[in-house]
Each structure stands twice: as C-alpha cells, then as structure tokens.
Design a protein around this motif. Structure first.
Motif, mmCIF file in Angstrom:
data_model
loop_
_atom_site.group_PDB
_atom_site.id
_atom_site.type_symbol
_atom_site.label_atom_id
_atom_site.label_comp_id
_atom_site.label_asym_id
_atom_site.label_seq_id
_atom_site.Cartn_x
_atom_site.Cartn_y
_atom_site.Cartn_z
ATOM 1 N N ALA A 1 -2.829 38.469 36.593
ATOM 2 C CA ALA A 1 -1.489 38.681 36.042
ATOM 3 C C ALA A 1 -1.565 39.394 34.699
ATOM 4 O O ALA A 1 -2.577 39.334 33.998
ATOM 5 C CB ALA A 1 -0.768 37.350 35.893
ATOM 6 N N GLY A 2 -0.474 40.051 34.331
ATOM 7 C CA GLY A 2 -0.480 40.852 33.121
ATOM 8 C C GLY A 2 0.549 40.430 32.097
ATOM 9 O O GLY A 2 1.307 39.478 32.288
ATOM 10 N N TYR A 3 0.552 41.171 31.004
ATOM 11 C CA TYR A 3 1.557 40.988 29.954
ATOM 12 C C TYR A 3 1.850 42.342 29.328
ATOM 13 O O TYR A 3 0.986 43.211 29.246
ATOM 14 C CB TYR A 3 1.088 39.982 28.902
ATOM 15 C CG TYR A 3 -0.218 40.340 28.207
ATOM 16 C CD1 TYR A 3 -0.232 41.036 27.001
ATOM 17 C CD2 TYR A 3 -1.449 39.974 28.752
ATOM 18 C CE1 TYR A 3 -1.420 41.356 26.361
ATOM 19 C CE2 TYR A 3 -2.641 40.283 28.120
ATOM 20 C CZ TYR A 3 -2.624 40.967 26.927
ATOM 21 O OH TYR A 3 -3.805 41.277 26.304
ATOM 22 N N ARG A 4 3.114 42.486 28.903
ATOM 23 C CA ARG A 4 3.556 43.770 28.341
ATOM 24 C C ARG A 4 3.281 43.801 26.840
ATOM 25 O O ARG A 4 3.812 42.979 26.080
ATOM 26 C CB ARG A 4 5.042 43.974 28.652
ATOM 27 C CG ARG A 4 5.291 44.231 30.135
ATOM 28 C CD ARG A 4 6.764 44.393 30.452
ATOM 29 N NE ARG A 4 7.468 43.120 30.382
ATOM 30 C CZ ARG A 4 7.503 42.234 31.374
ATOM 31 N NH1 ARG A 4 6.887 42.491 32.519
ATOM 32 N NH2 ARG A 4 8.167 41.100 31.227
ATOM 33 N N VAL B 1 5.273 40.502 22.466
ATOM 34 C CA VAL B 1 4.629 40.606 23.776
ATOM 35 C C VAL B 1 5.417 39.791 24.786
ATOM 36 O O VAL B 1 5.934 38.714 24.477
ATOM 37 C CB VAL B 1 3.171 40.126 23.694
ATOM 38 C CG1 VAL B 1 2.561 39.957 25.081
ATOM 39 C CG2 VAL B 1 2.338 41.095 22.860
ATOM 40 N N GLU B 2 5.501 40.291 26.016
ATOM 41 C CA GLU B 2 6.220 39.583 27.083
ATOM 42 C C GLU B 2 5.274 39.336 28.255
ATOM 43 O O GLU B 2 4.705 40.282 28.817
ATOM 44 C CB GLU B 2 7.435 40.398 27.543
ATOM 45 C CG GLU B 2 8.467 40.615 26.441
ATOM 46 C CD GLU B 2 9.641 41.466 26.890
ATOM 47 O OE1 GLU B 2 9.759 41.708 28.107
ATOM 48 O OE2 GLU B 2 10.431 41.884 26.021
ATOM 49 N N VAL B 3 5.108 38.072 28.622
ATOM 50 C CA VAL B 3 4.229 37.728 29.735
ATOM 51 C C VAL B 3 4.944 37.981 31.060
ATOM 52 O O VAL B 3 6.175 37.942 31.132
ATOM 53 C CB VAL B 3 3.780 36.257 29.650
ATOM 54 C CG1 VAL B 3 3.062 35.986 28.340
ATOM 55 C CG2 VAL B 3 4.958 35.300 29.822
ATOM 56 N N THR B 4 4.188 38.238 32.109
ATOM 57 C CA THR B 4 4.756 38.322 33.450
ATOM 58 C C THR B 4 4.794 36.916 34.055
ATOM 59 O O THR B 4 4.068 36.010 33.615
ATOM 60 C CB THR B 4 3.941 39.254 34.349
ATOM 61 O OG1 THR B 4 2.586 38.760 34.438
ATOM 62 C CG2 THR B 4 3.928 40.672 33.779
ATOM 63 N N PRO B 5 5.648 36.677 35.051
ATOM 64 C CA PRO B 5 5.834 35.308 35.560
ATOM 65 C C PRO B 5 4.570 34.570 35.995
ATOM 66 O O PRO B 5 4.464 33.363 35.748
ATOM 67 C CB PRO B 5 6.808 35.516 36.728
ATOM 68 C CG PRO B 5 7.633 36.693 36.304
ATOM 69 C CD PRO B 5 6.658 37.613 35.612
ATOM 70 N N PRO B 6 3.571 35.220 36.628
ATOM 71 C CA PRO B 6 2.425 34.426 37.097
ATOM 72 C C PRO B 6 1.401 34.083 36.023
ATOM 73 O O PRO B 6 0.481 33.311 36.287
ATOM 74 C CB PRO B 6 1.777 35.340 38.157
ATOM 75 C CG PRO B 6 2.696 36.494 38.355
ATOM 76 C CD PRO B 6 3.508 36.611 37.110
ATOM 77 N N LEU B 7 1.507 34.656 34.830
ATOM 78 C CA LEU B 7 0.398 34.608 33.882
ATOM 79 C C LEU B 7 0.050 33.192 33.422
ATOM 80 O O LEU B 7 -1.122 32.797 33.442
ATOM 81 C CB LEU B 7 0.700 35.500 32.671
ATOM 82 C CG LEU B 7 -0.418 35.603 31.624
ATOM 83 C CD1 LEU B 7 -1.701 36.148 32.241
ATOM 84 C CD2 LEU B 7 0.012 36.472 30.448
ATOM 85 N N LEU B 8 1.019 32.419 32.979
ATOM 86 C CA LEU B 8 0.697 31.106 32.423
ATOM 87 C C LEU B 8 -0.007 30.205 33.432
ATOM 88 O O LEU B 8 -0.979 29.513 33.091
ATOM 89 C CB LEU B 8 1.969 30.421 31.920
ATOM 90 C CG LEU B 8 2.669 31.015 30.696
ATOM 91 C CD1 LEU B 8 3.767 30.064 30.226
ATOM 92 C CD2 LEU B 8 1.704 31.317 29.572
ATOM 93 N N ALA B 9 0.475 30.191 34.652
ATOM 94 C CA ALA B 9 -0.142 29.330 35.664
ATOM 95 C C ALA B 9 -1.582 29.749 35.935
ATOM 96 O O ALA B 9 -2.468 28.893 36.089
ATOM 97 C CB ALA B 9 0.679 29.369 36.947
#
Length: 280
Positions: free
Chosen positions: A198-201, A102-110
């Motif tokens: 925010a999303g993740y792939r 899985v790959e997170v998008t840049p805003p997700l963690l914050a």
C-alpha cells in the motif's frame, strides 16, 4: 476500544498545517482497519494558524470509528520536540509517524500493523506516491523526480514510517536534526525494513523557489546526519547511480531532467537562510 493499549499509535507533528491537517486526518479515517484500535496524536508545535481547531473538527468522526484523538498544542516549534511529546503520549504497540501534509491510502495502516506485529525490532513503510503538482514547473520536475532510485529501491520512509516498540528502543529521545526520517530508517539494517504494497501520497512543494529551498534543506540534512552519525550510513540501501542511470533518465524525460538540473544548480549557487521550510 481499550484506549490504554491500541494496536497502533499514529503521531503527526504539525507546524502551521492549516488546510492540510484536515485532509491528512480524513485519509486516516478512511483506512481499511480491521481491528486492534488506533490512537491518533496530532502534535501542533509553534503554530500561529488554525492547525489546532482544524484538527479538533475531526474528533467526532474519529470517535465514531472507535478510535481516540489527542491534539497536543506545544508553544515551541520543533519537530524533534513534537516527536518526543507524541511518543510520551502514545500507548500503541506499533508507532507510526506521519507528516501532516501526507495522505495514506486505505489499506496502509492495516498492512503496517500486520508486518510489525512481531517482537523482533522491525521498521516498515509504504510505497511513495508523488501526486501531480499544481504548478507547471513542479509538474515538470516531478516527472524526473519520480524516477530517482531512492523511491524504487529499499524502503524510503519519507513522510511516513512505522516501527514496533522493540525497534523504537534503538535510541533515546529524537535528536535535534533535520532529517528525522533518514535517521530513523538508518537505525535499521536493510533486512529489518519492510515495504508493504500500500502507498501514501507525498506531495512536492509548488514552484521553482520552493523546490530550491527544500532541496537545500534536504542536502543540509544529509550532511548533518553523515557528520553526527557516520556509522548509520552503513545501513543505507544500494541504488543505481552514475552516468549511465542519469543518461537513461534524461532520455526518458528530457525537459524534466533540465528542470531537475536547474534546481540542483540553484542549490549549489545559493546559501540557505537556515529557517524552517517544508521538507519536500
């Protein structure tokens, strides 16, 4: 960064994920993180490929961000065992659990760290993005699968979810079950779960045979959870279902609907081997 108490620990169980763990870590490193610190814990379990050395190649860029990377190499292949080992190593105030493909998008963690910053038990995830598969059958299947209400109501949490420490206190060690993400999600009532923007792939597997194996495994996981933890089912989200929804979805993507039905029929007709397969 104070490695002892980062704001966020990201635990990544990885079983033979060479070729995938690198892009997974690269996506994490591209995060828009504004403070508090992150530790990344890759828990290789029963790997016979290059998962561990591939993960180690991301140590320098991780440290360049002021983050901390641990790579644990366990002999036994077990996702629950990997989750337990990762948690024993984790020191973050928020625990995030990420599948290695899985790959997170840049805003997700914050966004996740922000919504889980309180002290009351809370669970969170992002928006599921199913990228276009490479094979023709999986691309067709995905056009219907993206419509499934599971992805559009509540907080699915498949492939990526997170919780604060008070939330994680809901249970002891991870049980030896197939559907760990469903188990985690259903330990919280709907009002305790938050979906950030925010999303993740979250990729699908490629090809008819692989889709059948994965769907069969998913069905076994749901049945296992219902038998072992029936009380948790009360925490599931209500979603559209039944004849009217199916007819509407089939009209919007008729060929994709046929692909979905073909996989479902193959699952019912066959029996699984019981061996590990990727969880999509």
């Amino acid at each position: 960064m104070d490695h002892a108490k980062p704001a966020l620990s990201v635990i990544i169980p990885a079983h033979n994920e060479a070729g995938l763990i690198g892009p997974c870590l690269d996506a994490l490193l591209a995060s828009d993180w504004a403070g508090g610190g992150v530790e990344v814990i890759v828990v290789a379990n029963g790997c016979t490929d290059a998962t561990v050395p591939e993960a180690e190649t991301r140590r320098a860029p991780t440290e360049a961000r002021g983050w901390h990377l641990q790579v644990l190499d366990l002999a036994q292949g077990s996702k629950p065992g990997a989750l337990n080992a990762g948690e024993r190593a984790a020191t973050g105030r928020v625990l995030a659990y990420l599948d290695a493909d899985v790959e997170v998008t840049p805003p997700l963690l914050a966004q996740i760290a922000q919504v889980l910053s309180g002290t009351d038990p809370a669970y969170a995830s992002g928006q599921v993005i199913i990228p276009p598969p490479q094979t023709a059958f999986s691309r067709t299947y995905a056009r219907f699968y993206r419509q499934v209400p599971f992805f559009h109501h509540g907080v699915p949490g498949c492939g990526f979810f997170a919780m604060n420490r008070s939330a994680r206190a809901r249970w002891d060690d991870w049980p030896g079950i197939i559907s760990d993400d469903t188990f985690a999600r259903l330990n919280f009532a709907p009002q305790e779960r938050t979906a950030v923007k925010a999303g993740y792939r979250w990729p699908l597997v490629e090809g008819f045979g692989a889709l059948v194996k994965v769907r069969r495994r998913q069905d076994r996981g749901v049945a296992e959870l219902a038998e072992a933890y029936p009380a948790l089912l009360a925490n599931d989200d209500s979603r559209p279902s039944g004849r009217d929804w199916i007819i509407g979805a089939a009209r919007r993507a008729p060929l994709a609907f046929l692909a979905y039905v073909a996989v479902a029929l193959a699952v019912r007709m066959g029996k699984g081997s019981g061996e590990w397969t990727r969880g999509r």
